[in-house]
Motif scaffolding. Structure first.
Motif, PDB file in Angstrom:
ATOM      1  N   THR A 111       0.978  -1.593  -0.207  1.00 49.37           N
ATOM      2  CA  THR A 111      -0.275   0.168   0.119  1.00 49.37           C
ATOM      3  C   THR A 111       1.095   1.249  -0.209  1.00 49.37           C
ATOM      4  N   ALA A 112       1.837   0.978   0.588  1.00 44.19           N
ATOM      5  CA  ALA A 112       3.342   1.953   0.848  1.00 44.19           C
ATOM      6  C   ALA A 112       3.338   2.766  -1.120  1.00 44.19           C
ATOM      7  N   ALA A 113       3.696   1.270  -1.062  1.00 40.42           N
ATOM      8  CA  ALA A 113       4.341   1.700  -2.510  1.00 40.42           C
ATOM      9  C   ALA A 113       3.447   2.383  -3.383  1.00 40.42           C
ATOM     10  N   ALA A 114       2.030   1.706  -3.068  1.00 42.81           N
ATOM     11  CA  ALA A 114       1.373   2.195  -4.393  1.00 42.81           C
ATOM     12  C   ALA A 114       1.057   3.569  -3.993  1.00 42.81           C
ATOM     13  N   GLU A 115       0.921   5.027  -2.690  1.00 39.41           N
ATOM     14  CA  GLU A 115       0.225   4.995  -2.522  1.00 39.41           C
ATOM     15  C   GLU A 115       0.673   6.408  -1.514  1.00 39.41           C
ATOM     16  N   ILE A 116       1.561   6.133  -0.982  1.00 41.73           N
ATOM     17  CA  ILE A 116       3.269   7.061  -0.129  1.00 41.73           C
ATOM     18  C   ILE A 116       4.219   7.524  -0.705  1.00 41.73           C
ATOM     19  N   LEU A 176       4.774   8.232  11.507  1.00 40.17           N
ATOM     20  CA  LEU A 176       4.206   9.457  10.180  1.00 40.17           C
ATOM     21  C   LEU A 176       2.647   9.466  10.494  1.00 40.17           C
ATOM     22  N   SER A 177       1.882   8.657  10.119  1.00 33.41           N
ATOM     23  CA  SER A 177       0.663   9.248  10.480  1.00 33.41           C
ATOM     24  C   SER A 177      -0.162   8.043  11.046  1.00 33.41           C
ATOM     25  N   ARG A 178      -1.723   8.115  11.631  1.00 36.75           N
ATOM     26  CA  ARG A 178      -2.616   7.169  12.097  1.00 36.75           C
ATOM     27  C   ARG A 178      -4.002   7.129  11.242  1.00 36.75           C
ATOM     28  N   GLU A 179      -4.146   5.691  10.784  1.00 34.72           N
ATOM     29  CA  GLU A 179      -5.647   5.773  10.189  1.00 34.72           C
ATOM     30  C   GLU A 179      -6.842   4.991  11.267  1.00 34.72           C
ATOM     31  N   ARG A 180      -8.103   5.062  10.670  1.00 37.69           N
ATOM     32  CA  ARG A 180      -8.551   4.316  12.083  1.00 37.69           C
ATOM     33  C   ARG A 180      -9.725   3.468  10.782  1.00 37.69           C
ATOM     34  N   ILE A 280       1.100   3.598  10.694  1.00 38.26           N
ATOM     35  CA  ILE A 280       2.267   4.209   9.007  1.00 38.26           C
ATOM     36  C   ILE A 280       3.444   4.774  10.009  1.00 38.26           C
ATOM     37  N   VAL A 281       4.749   3.470  10.036  1.00 36.38           N
ATOM     38  CA  VAL A 281       5.776   4.002  10.954  1.00 36.38           C
ATOM     39  C   VAL A 281       6.895   4.132   9.215  1.00 36.38           C
ATOM     40  N   VAL A 282       8.155   4.890   9.773  1.00 39.20           N
ATOM     41  CA  VAL A 282       9.075   4.465   9.469  1.00 39.20           C
ATOM     42  C   VAL A 282      10.674   4.297  10.745  1.00 39.20           C
ATOM     43  N   VAL A 283      11.010   3.627   9.825  1.00 35.56           N
ATOM     44  CA  VAL A 283      11.953   2.626  11.096  1.00 35.56           C
ATOM     45  C   VAL A 283      13.523   2.997  10.261  1.00 35.56           C
ATOM     46  N   CYS A 284      14.013   2.907  10.986  1.00 41.55           N
ATOM     47  CA  CYS A 284      15.838   3.653  10.929  1.00 41.55           C
ATOM     48  C   CYS A 284      16.570   3.277  11.829  1.00 41.55           C
ATOM     49  N   ARG A 285      18.021   2.559  11.581  1.00 39.72           N
ATOM     50  CA  ARG A 285      18.730   1.927  12.933  1.00 39.72           C
ATOM     51  C   ARG A 285      18.866   3.514  13.087  1.00 39.72           C
ATOM     52  N   SER A 286      19.037   3.086  14.974  1.00 42.56           N
ATOM     53  CA  SER A 286      19.206   4.346  16.025  1.00 42.56           C
ATOM     54  C   SER A 286      20.203   5.250  15.602  1.00 42.56           C
ATOM     55  N   PHE A 287      21.449   4.641  15.140  1.00 44.22           N
ATOM     56  CA  PHE A 287      22.735   5.087  14.378  1.00 44.22           C
ATOM     57  C   PHE A 287      22.469   5.580  13.364  1.00 44.22           C
ATOM     58  N   ALA A 295      17.426  11.672   7.327  1.00 46.21           N
ATOM     59  CA  ALA A 295      16.990  12.303   7.819  1.00 46.21           C
ATOM     60  C   ALA A 295      16.332  13.486   7.029  1.00 46.21           C
ATOM     61  N   ALA A 296      16.292  13.402   6.040  1.00 46.07           N
ATOM     62  CA  ALA A 296      16.047  14.025   4.690  1.00 46.07           C
ATOM     63  C   ALA A 296      14.315  13.432   3.766  1.00 46.07           C
ATOM     64  N   LEU A 297      15.341  12.315   3.884  1.00 47.63           N
ATOM     65  CA  LEU A 297      13.742  11.746   3.481  1.00 47.63           C
ATOM     66  C   LEU A 297      12.869  10.934   3.965  1.00 47.63           C
ATOM     67  N   VAL A 298      13.419  10.861   5.761  1.00 48.79           N
ATOM     68  CA  VAL A 298      12.465  10.399   6.486  1.00 48.79           C
ATOM     69  C   VAL A 298      10.882  12.037   6.935  1.00 48.79           C
ATOM     70  N   GLU A 299      11.304  13.554   6.684  1.00 44.31           N
ATOM     71  CA  GLU A 299      11.152  14.873   6.140  1.00 44.31           C
ATOM     72  C   GLU A 299      10.275  14.436   4.835  1.00 44.31           C
ATOM     73  N   VAL A 300      10.778  14.647   3.997  1.00 49.69           N
ATOM     74  CA  VAL A 300       9.734  13.713   2.699  1.00 49.69           C
ATOM     75  C   VAL A 300       8.316  12.949   3.047  1.00 49.69           C
ATOM     76  N   LEU A 301       8.886  12.106   3.974  1.00 53.39           N
ATOM     77  CA  LEU A 301       7.533  10.414   4.203  1.00 53.39           C
ATOM     78  C   LEU A 301       6.490  11.050   5.194  1.00 53.39           C
ATOM     79  N   ALA A 302       7.201  12.354   5.967  1.00 55.52           N
ATOM     80  CA  ALA A 302       6.229  12.462   6.382  1.00 55.52           C
ATOM     81  C   ALA A 302       5.094  13.562   6.154  1.00 55.52           C
ATOM     82  N   ARG A 303       5.408  14.617   5.663  1.00 58.14           N
ATOM     83  CA  ARG A 303       4.394  14.950   4.772  1.00 58.14           C
ATOM     84  C   ARG A 303       3.821  14.047   3.719  1.00 58.14           C
TER      85      ARG A 303
END
Length: 323
Positions: A111-116, A176-180, A280-287, A295-303
């Motif tokens: 779903t993310a591949a098609a819509e996000i 990133l977002s919540r869906e009901r 809907i969440v975005v996951v990366c390694r902590s370091f 960081a740049a891509l996460v901000e784009v995905l959040a928008r």
């Protein structure tokens, strides 16, 4: 990555080490191949090359499967640290640049591949033309392991408050977002209804995701809390197939707005009295969370991860406007 050990010159690659590490995580050559995008033969060749480089037997065959030798398990533990150090070096190098550029490997569910992803990639091209994004479609329950193992740099995943995915301290998970969820039923199956309880559909046949998935367990948990056990007529993971089956009148199922955008369907969407959500969440390694490209891509995905509600339609026209 050449090293000298006991007078022996060893030269291994990151791909070889990653194959070994993934084998400790997934248990079979076939599962490693699916995770890394290789063929099983390709994974076997990576391990064989690593054995030649080290001079040690790393795998042994036990019946029809393979398992790590003591040397293989020892090297796998060190390989994880080597790969982590390598990733940290990449982050440090990125920080020396004055612009955001480089290649990121992204894992995501269908779903993310098609819509996000498509609108996110358009923004990446506009804002960060030096960044290249390579994506891989994968099972949503596997994205956490894929990030932890370094198969991908970051991933879009799902989390369910009713059945939360265990948190790995080595990972950072950002919502990133919540869906009901709502209830999707065949057109006209529950006439005159706009809001229902899950129990109202308890005697109907259900189209459910795999009971072993986090999604399936979340649905079952909410249904049991509502006082009934759903009868699974069809066990389907694919969202488009689920919508098609509901439209065909063979059962009911729970849906979100993002899911409804995948396939225009003639069905009725009813609000639920019970609260069932997915995040809907975005996951990366902590370091790596402060790595400039990540960081740049996460901000784009959040928008771009805030879906709007699509119009739901039946054969008779628009149905169920917001109440």
């Amino acid at each position: 990555m050449p090293l000298i050990f006991e007078g022996r010159y060893m030269d291994w690659t990151s791909a070889q080490l990653r194959s070994l590490v993934e084998l400790t995580r997934r248990g079979t050559i076939t599962a490693v191949a699916e995770a890394l995008g290789y063929t099983p033969g390709g994974v076997s060749q990576q391990i064989a090359a690593l054995e030649r480089a080290t001079g040690w037997q790393l795998l042994r065959r036990v019946g029809r499967r393979v398992e790590l030798t003591d040397a293989g398990a020892t090297l796998a533990r060190h390989a994880e640290r080597i790969l982590t150090t390598e990733a940290e070096a990449v982050e440090a190098l990125e920080r020396t640049r004055n612009e955001i550029s480089g290649t990121l490997r992204v894992g995501l569910f269908a779903t993310a591949a098609a819509e996000i992803l498509p609108p996110a990639l358009r923004q990446v091209r506009e804002r960060h033309p030096g960044m290249t994004v390579r994506s891989r479609d994968m099972d949503v329950d596997e994205v956490y392991d894929a990030v932890a193992g370094g198969t991908v740099d970051l991933a879009l995943g799902l989390d369910y408050p009713d059945v939360p995915i265990p948190r790995d301290p080595s990972l950072r998970v950002r919502e990133l977002s919540r869906e009901r969820f709502s209830l999707a039923v065949p057109a006209g199956a529950m006439p005159g209804r706009r809001t229902v309880s899950l129990a109202d559909a308890g005697q109907l046949g259900w189209i459910l995701p795999s009971a072993g998935s986090y999604y399936g367990r979340a649905v079952l948990t909410v249904c049991r809390r509502a006082g009934f056990e759903p009868q699974a007529l069809h066990e389907v993971t694919d969202t488009a197939a689920t919508l098609a089956l509901i439209e065909a009148g063979v059962g009911v199922g729970v849906v979100t707005d993002l899911m409804l955008r995948l396939r225009p369907s003639c069905l009725d969407v009813l609000d639920l009295r019970e609260t069932m959500e997915r995040h809907i969440v975005v996951v990366c390694r902590s370091f790596a969370e402060h790595r400039p490209t990540i960081a740049a891509l996460v901000e784009v995905l959040a928008r771009t991860a805030h879906p709007g509600r699509p119009p739901s339609r039946t054969a008779a026209g628009p149905l169920n406007p917001p109440t």
